[in-house]
Design an enzyme around this catalytic site. Sequence first.
Site, PDB file in Angstrom:
ATOM      1  N   LYS A   8      44.958 -56.106  27.621  1.00 52.78           N
ATOM      2  CA  LYS A   8      43.705 -56.863  27.418  1.00 52.78           C
ATOM      3  C   LYS A   8      44.019 -58.260  26.882  1.00 52.78           C
ATOM      4  CE  LYS A   8      40.774 -53.676  28.697  1.00 52.78           C
ATOM      5  NZ  LYS A   8      40.144 -53.801  30.022  1.00 52.78           N
ATOM      6  N   GLY A  68      40.458 -50.930  35.569  1.00 52.61           N
ATOM      7  CA  GLY A  68      41.672 -50.881  34.749  1.00 52.61           C
ATOM      8  C   GLY A  68      41.847 -49.519  34.113  1.00 52.61           C
ATOM      9  N   TYR A  76      47.927 -50.522  26.303  1.00 48.13           N
ATOM     10  CA  TYR A  76      46.570 -50.754  26.824  1.00 48.13           C
ATOM     11  C   TYR A  76      45.976 -52.022  26.192  1.00 48.13           C
ATOM     12  CZ  TYR A  76      41.526 -50.600  26.298  1.00 48.13           C
ATOM     13  OH  TYR A  76      40.214 -50.968  26.209  1.00 48.13           O
ATOM     14  N   GLY A 121      47.696 -45.177  14.646  1.00 55.02           N
ATOM     15  CA  GLY A 121      47.179 -46.418  15.246  1.00 55.02           C
ATOM     16  C   GLY A 121      45.719 -46.694  14.933  1.00 55.02           C
ATOM     17  N   SER A 142      38.304 -56.083  24.971  1.00 56.06           N
ATOM     18  CA  SER A 142      38.063 -55.035  23.974  1.00 56.06           C
ATOM     19  C   SER A 142      38.284 -55.585  22.576  1.00 56.06           C
ATOM     20  CB  SER A 142      39.043 -53.894  24.232  1.00 56.06           C
ATOM     21  OG  SER A 142      39.098 -53.020  23.131  1.00 56.06           O
TER      22      SER A 142
HETATM   23  C1  UD1 Z   1      39.547 -46.535  21.311  1.00 55.96           C
HETATM   24  C2  UD1 Z   1      40.632 -47.562  21.474  1.00 55.96           C
HETATM   25  C3  UD1 Z   1      40.006 -48.854  21.927  1.00 55.96           C
HETATM   26  C4  UD1 Z   1      39.225 -48.606  23.201  1.00 55.96           C
HETATM   27  C5  UD1 Z   1      38.175 -47.546  22.937  1.00 55.96           C
HETATM   28  C6  UD1 Z   1      37.367 -47.194  24.177  1.00 55.96           C
HETATM   29  C7  UD1 Z   1      42.451 -48.255  19.871  1.00 55.96           C
HETATM   30  C8  UD1 Z   1      43.069 -47.975  18.547  1.00 55.96           C
HETATM   31  N1  UD1 Z   1      41.346 -47.603  20.188  1.00 55.96           N
HETATM   32  O1  UD1 Z   1      38.700 -46.957  20.229  1.00 55.96           O
HETATM   33  O2  UD1 Z   1      40.984 -49.806  22.157  1.00 55.96           O
HETATM   34  O3  UD1 Z   1      38.644 -49.796  23.655  1.00 55.96           O
HETATM   35  O4  UD1 Z   1      38.806 -46.373  22.475  1.00 55.96           O
HETATM   36  O5  UD1 Z   1      38.096 -46.425  25.065  1.00 55.96           O
HETATM   37  O6  UD1 Z   1      43.001 -49.029  20.599  1.00 55.96           O
HETATM   38  N2  UD1 Z   1      37.706 -39.580  16.215  1.00 55.96           N
HETATM   39  C9  UD1 Z   1      37.727 -38.336  15.618  1.00 55.96           C
HETATM   40  N3  UD1 Z   1      37.931 -37.243  16.403  1.00 55.96           N
HETATM   41  C10 UD1 Z   1      38.109 -37.335  17.754  1.00 55.96           C
HETATM   42  C11 UD1 Z   1      38.078 -38.599  18.362  1.00 55.96           C
HETATM   43  C12 UD1 Z   1      37.870 -39.716  17.566  1.00 55.96           C
HETATM   44  O7  UD1 Z   1      37.560 -38.217  14.412  1.00 55.96           O
HETATM   45  O8  UD1 Z   1      38.296 -36.277  18.416  1.00 55.96           O
HETATM   46  C13 UD1 Z   1      37.447 -40.774  15.385  1.00 55.96           C
HETATM   47  C14 UD1 Z   1      38.557 -41.813  15.402  1.00 55.96           C
HETATM   48  O9  UD1 Z   1      39.517 -41.535  14.414  1.00 55.96           O
HETATM   49  C15 UD1 Z   1      37.765 -43.098  15.140  1.00 55.96           C
HETATM   50  C16 UD1 Z   1      36.408 -42.821  15.799  1.00 55.96           C
HETATM   51  O10 UD1 Z   1      36.314 -41.413  15.919  1.00 55.96           O
HETATM   52  O11 UD1 Z   1      37.552 -43.277  13.766  1.00 55.96           O
HETATM   53  C17 UD1 Z   1      36.253 -43.454  17.169  1.00 55.96           C
HETATM   54  O12 UD1 Z   1      37.347 -43.072  18.005  1.00 55.96           O
HETATM   55  P1  UD1 Z   1      37.349 -43.372  19.562  1.00 55.96           P
HETATM   56  O13 UD1 Z   1      36.064 -42.964  20.163  1.00 55.96           O
HETATM   57  O14 UD1 Z   1      38.596 -42.761  20.139  1.00 55.96           O
HETATM   58  O15 UD1 Z   1      37.420 -44.959  19.674  1.00 55.96           O
HETATM   59  P2  UD1 Z   1      38.448 -46.003  19.008  1.00 55.96           P
HETATM   60  O16 UD1 Z   1      39.717 -45.369  18.639  1.00 55.96           O
HETATM   61  O17 UD1 Z   1      37.706 -46.777  17.980  1.00 55.96           O
END
Ligand code: UD1
Length: 338
Positions: free
Chosen positions: A154, A83, A150, A295, A125
């Site tokens: 799910k 997916g 996305y 989001g 998820s």
């Molecule tokens: C996201 C998706 C989730 C998906 C998962 C795995 C949403 C809102 N989020 O999770 O559905 O299953 O990825 O692909 O649907 N962060 C930073 N800097 C960065 C990147 C991330 O500070 O450059 C922070 C984010 O704000 C968050 C945390 O790190 O607090 C984790 O982020 P991330 O790894 O992207 O995962 P999620 O958003 O939790």
Amino acid sequence: MKRILVTGGLGFIGSETTIELIKNGYEPVVVDNLFNSKSAVLDRIEELTKVRPAFYQVDCCDEKALEKVFGENEIDAVIHFAGYKAVAESVEKPLEYYRNNLLSSIVVLRLMKRHDVHGIIFSSSATVYGVPSRLPLVETDPVQEATNPYGETKIMIERIIEDEAKADPDFKGILLRYFNPIGAHPSGLLGEDPNGIPNNLMPYVSQVAIGRLNHLNVNGDDYPTPDGTGVRDYIHVVDLARGHVAALKRLETLKGVDVYNLGTGRGTSVLEVVKAFEKATGVKIPYVIAPRRPGDVASNYADCSKAERELHWRAVLTVEDACRDAYNFQKMNPEGIK
Ligand code: UD1
């Protein structure tokens, strides 16, 4: 139950699960369209397990091609990973996400029915819980409108599997709601290999660590969390893969559909991840505080006691283990898997 069709079996979580299946005496039949993975992953699976699983480069939306896979292999159960999974991209290309994720799942389910395959494990998820009204999240918490297409796919696929089980008493499914999978195979041969600039935290940090990216942007430091940065439940991909083997055992005695959270039960903030990474690797991660990402929720972590009770599974690896393994993978594959 022995021969397992693994869709998306060369991806980040699929490849790790394929390895665990082989280690536990299963015969995975891997299907992957290589849209977001590399054929070299198959060689690496073989290198690590000394077994080369059957592999078909097939898109699960292609019913004819997938029919051939079912015809040539006596499949006992399916683990459906295939997916699209990039949140921001799904907002830009909703039709692509709905077409690919829904159609591939429907095709897989139709072929299961035609070939008398009764059990499926689906990669869902934590995103299906939407904005949590209380933590930790338990499986009985309401599934709420997703913040992006996305996540909506799910929710819809979970629903399709539940409806199919209502219609067919022989059909059974396990919905695994993953929290935040991170880390890599400890050998450094397999790991997360995103195309372009990573969206997710751990691959981003790993690329900063090897100097491919300049610094980390910490998205928001004003959340109602202990240090103001977002809190997530990070689960090592090897633990997650083992969760699938545990779920397969459960599938044997299951009736209908059941749901399990796969996480660690512990929340870790972005700054704690940075600290854990520095401690595990000795590499400094420069970062700047950046705006919140649209989001994003403040905190998200799982209650995993149901999986512990019924799957006899729990995560044993730490965020530091995952940081060490992710860095090792990134160092060994600075430009990704070739
Ligand atoms: C996201 C998706 C989730 C998906 C998962 C795995 C949403 C809102 N989020 O999770 O559905 O299953 O990825 O692909 O649907 N962060 C930073 N800097 C960065 C990147 C991330 O500070 O450059 C922070 C984010 O704000 C968050 C945390 O790190 O607090 C984790 O982020 P991330 O790894 O992207 O995962 P999620 O958003 O939790």
